[in-house]
Design a protein around this motif. Structure first.
Motif, PDB file in Angstrom:
ATOM      1  N   LEU A  76       1.130  -1.176   0.183  1.00 13.91           N
ATOM      2  CA  LEU A  76       0.020  -0.146   0.041  1.00 13.91           C
ATOM      3  C   LEU A  76       0.924   1.059  -0.050  1.00 13.91           C
ATOM      4  N   ASP A  77       1.862   1.085   0.729  1.00 16.63           N
ATOM      5  CA  ASP A  77       2.723   2.397   0.775  1.00 16.63           C
ATOM      6  C   ASP A  77       3.528   2.653  -0.352  1.00 16.63           C
ATOM      7  N   THR A  78       3.991   1.612  -0.957  1.00 14.86           N
ATOM      8  CA  THR A  78       4.646   1.637  -2.317  1.00 14.86           C
ATOM      9  C   THR A  78       3.705   2.265  -3.628  1.00 14.86           C
ATOM     10  N   ALA A  79       2.414   1.654  -3.480  1.00 16.46           N
ATOM     11  CA  ALA A  79       1.503   1.999  -4.239  1.00 16.46           C
ATOM     12  C   ALA A  79       1.027   3.608  -3.951  1.00 16.46           C
ATOM     13  N   SER A  80       1.144   3.847  -2.979  1.00 19.02           N
ATOM     14  CA  SER A  80       0.424   5.285  -2.697  1.00 19.02           C
ATOM     15  C   SER A  80       1.223   6.476  -2.484  1.00 19.02           C
ATOM     16  N   PHE A  81       2.401   6.167  -1.961  1.00 18.18           N
ATOM     17  CA  PHE A  81       3.358   7.160  -1.339  1.00 18.18           C
ATOM     18  C   PHE A  81       3.618   8.499  -2.359  1.00 18.18           C
ATOM     19  N   THR A  82       4.150   8.033  -3.546  1.00 15.78           N
ATOM     20  CA  THR A  82       4.278   9.087  -4.525  1.00 15.78           C
ATOM     21  C   THR A  82       3.089  10.058  -4.849  1.00 15.78           C
ATOM     22  N   ARG A  83       1.837   9.471  -5.129  1.00 14.99           N
ATOM     23  CA  ARG A  83       0.738  10.247  -5.364  1.00 14.99           C
ATOM     24  C   ARG A  83       0.353  11.104  -4.089  1.00 14.99           C
ATOM     25  N   VAL A  84       0.213  10.489  -2.829  1.00 15.80           N
ATOM     26  CA  VAL A  84      -0.058  11.219  -1.625  1.00 15.80           C
ATOM     27  C   VAL A  84       0.763  12.449  -1.679  1.00 15.80           C
ATOM     28  N   THR A  85       2.118  11.865  -1.665  1.00 15.86           N
ATOM     29  CA  THR A  85       3.254  13.113  -1.641  1.00 15.86           C
ATOM     30  C   THR A  85       3.034  14.304  -2.540  1.00 15.86           C
ATOM     31  N   ALA A  86       2.598  13.874  -3.833  1.00 12.11           N
ATOM     32  CA  ALA A  86       2.385  14.926  -4.984  1.00 12.11           C
ATOM     33  C   ALA A  86       1.245  15.810  -4.330  1.00 12.11           C
ATOM     34  N   GLN A  87      -0.012  15.030  -4.157  1.00 11.90           N
ATOM     35  CA  GLN A  87      -0.932  15.903  -3.443  1.00 11.90           C
ATOM     36  C   GLN A  87      -0.801  16.824  -2.387  1.00 11.90           C
ATOM     37  N   LEU A  88       0.005  16.492  -1.394  1.00  9.00           N
ATOM     38  CA  LEU A  88       0.460  17.187  -0.507  1.00  9.00           C
ATOM     39  C   LEU A  88       1.487  18.350  -0.737  1.00  9.00           C
ATOM     40  N   TYR A  89       2.202  18.033  -1.678  1.00  7.00           N
ATOM     41  CA  TYR A  89       3.224  19.285  -2.154  1.00  7.00           C
ATOM     42  C   TYR A  89       2.527  20.139  -2.656  1.00  7.00           C
ATOM     43  N   ALA A  90       1.291  19.643  -3.457  1.00  9.25           N
ATOM     44  CA  ALA A  90       0.483  20.659  -4.195  1.00  9.25           C
ATOM     45  C   ALA A  90      -0.322  21.577  -3.019  1.00  9.25           C
ATOM     46  N   MET A  91      -0.468  21.152  -1.915  1.00  9.03           N
ATOM     47  CA  MET A  91      -0.952  21.888  -1.002  1.00  9.03           C
ATOM     48  C   MET A  91      -0.134  23.029  -0.162  1.00  9.03           C
ATOM     49  N   GLN A 115       5.270  10.413   5.311  1.00  8.93           N
ATOM     50  CA  GLN A 115       5.720   9.193   6.006  1.00  8.93           C
ATOM     51  C   GLN A 115       5.197   9.120   7.646  1.00  8.93           C
ATOM     52  N   GLU A 116       5.243  10.370   8.202  1.00  7.82           N
ATOM     53  CA  GLU A 116       4.405  10.523   9.410  1.00  7.82           C
ATOM     54  C   GLU A 116       3.006   9.774   9.331  1.00  7.82           C
ATOM     55  N   ALA A 117       2.509  10.366   8.503  1.00  7.18           N
ATOM     56  CA  ALA A 117       1.128   9.764   8.227  1.00  7.18           C
ATOM     57  C   ALA A 117       0.846   7.996   8.134  1.00  7.18           C
ATOM     58  N   PHE A 118       2.068   7.555   7.413  1.00  9.03           N
ATOM     59  CA  PHE A 118       1.912   6.090   7.204  1.00  9.03           C
ATOM     60  C   PHE A 118       2.504   5.545   8.604  1.00  9.03           C
ATOM     61  N   VAL A 119       3.375   6.216   9.209  1.00  7.73           N
ATOM     62  CA  VAL A 119       3.514   5.758  10.668  1.00  7.73           C
ATOM     63  C   VAL A 119       2.498   5.506  11.553  1.00  7.73           C
ATOM     64  N   ARG A 120       1.681   6.618  11.461  1.00  8.84           N
ATOM     65  CA  ARG A 120       0.325   6.761  12.343  1.00  8.84           C
ATOM     66  C   ARG A 120      -0.652   5.463  11.787  1.00  8.84           C
ATOM     67  N   CYS A 124      -5.636  10.151   2.437  1.00 10.91           N
ATOM     68  CA  CYS A 124      -5.396  11.546   2.162  1.00 10.91           C
ATOM     69  C   CYS A 124      -5.870  12.387   3.613  1.00 10.91           C
ATOM     70  N   SER A 125      -6.504  11.606   4.305  1.00 11.79           N
ATOM     71  CA  SER A 125      -6.893  12.305   5.585  1.00 11.79           C
ATOM     72  C   SER A 125      -5.791  12.565   6.528  1.00 11.79           C
ATOM     73  N   PRO A 126      -4.891  11.669   6.881  1.00  7.96           N
ATOM     74  CA  PRO A 126      -3.792  11.727   7.810  1.00  7.96           C
ATOM     75  C   PRO A 126      -2.631  13.007   7.312  1.00  7.96           C
ATOM     76  N   THR A 127      -2.581  12.739   6.121  1.00  8.23           N
ATOM     77  CA  THR A 127      -1.595  13.761   5.324  1.00  8.23           C
ATOM     78  C   THR A 127      -2.239  15.163   5.431  1.00  8.23           C
ATOM     79  N   SER A 128      -3.527  15.212   5.306  1.00  8.35           N
ATOM     80  CA  SER A 128      -4.192  16.506   5.404  1.00  8.35           C
ATOM     81  C   SER A 128      -3.969  17.249   6.736  1.00  8.35           C
ATOM     82  N   HIS A 129      -4.034  16.460   7.824  1.00 10.66           N
ATOM     83  CA  HIS A 129      -3.884  16.541   9.080  1.00 10.66           C
ATOM     84  C   HIS A 129      -2.539  16.936   9.326  1.00 10.66           C
TER      85      HIS A 129
END
Length: 77
Positions: free
Chosen positions: A9-24, A36-41, A63-68
């Motif tokens: 899941l991490d491998t499949a999602s990390f790049t996309r979620v990072t890009a979304q958060l980078y845009a924010m 990384q912190e969101a995935f640890v949580r 996306c929720s933990p990263t947006s937090h």
């Protein structure tokens, strides 16, 4: 969810979620740190997340933990 499934899941999602958060937040390093912190949580709470995923049929928590963590990142500046 076992460790292998979570790694997949991490491998499949990390790049996309990072890009979304980078845009924010506009800072790639900070975005990666937040994801990384969101995935640890998420790993720490994987049983609850797995239950929610079964009910919903997806993993909207990604996306929720990263947006937090994004507001916390902007406060660190």
């Amino acid at each position: 969810m076992d460790e292998r499934e979570f790694d997949d899941l991490d491998t499949a999602s990390f790049t996309r979620v990072t890009a979304q958060l980078y845009a924010m937040i506009g800072d790639r390093d900070e975005a990666q740190e937040c994801v990384q912190e969101a995935f640890v949580r998420a790993w720490a709470h994987r049983r609850q997340l797995e239950t929610a995923r079964r009910r919903r049929g997806s993993a909207p928590w990604r996306c929720s933990p990263t947006s937090h963590t994004a507001p916390a990142a902007s406060r660190r500046e």
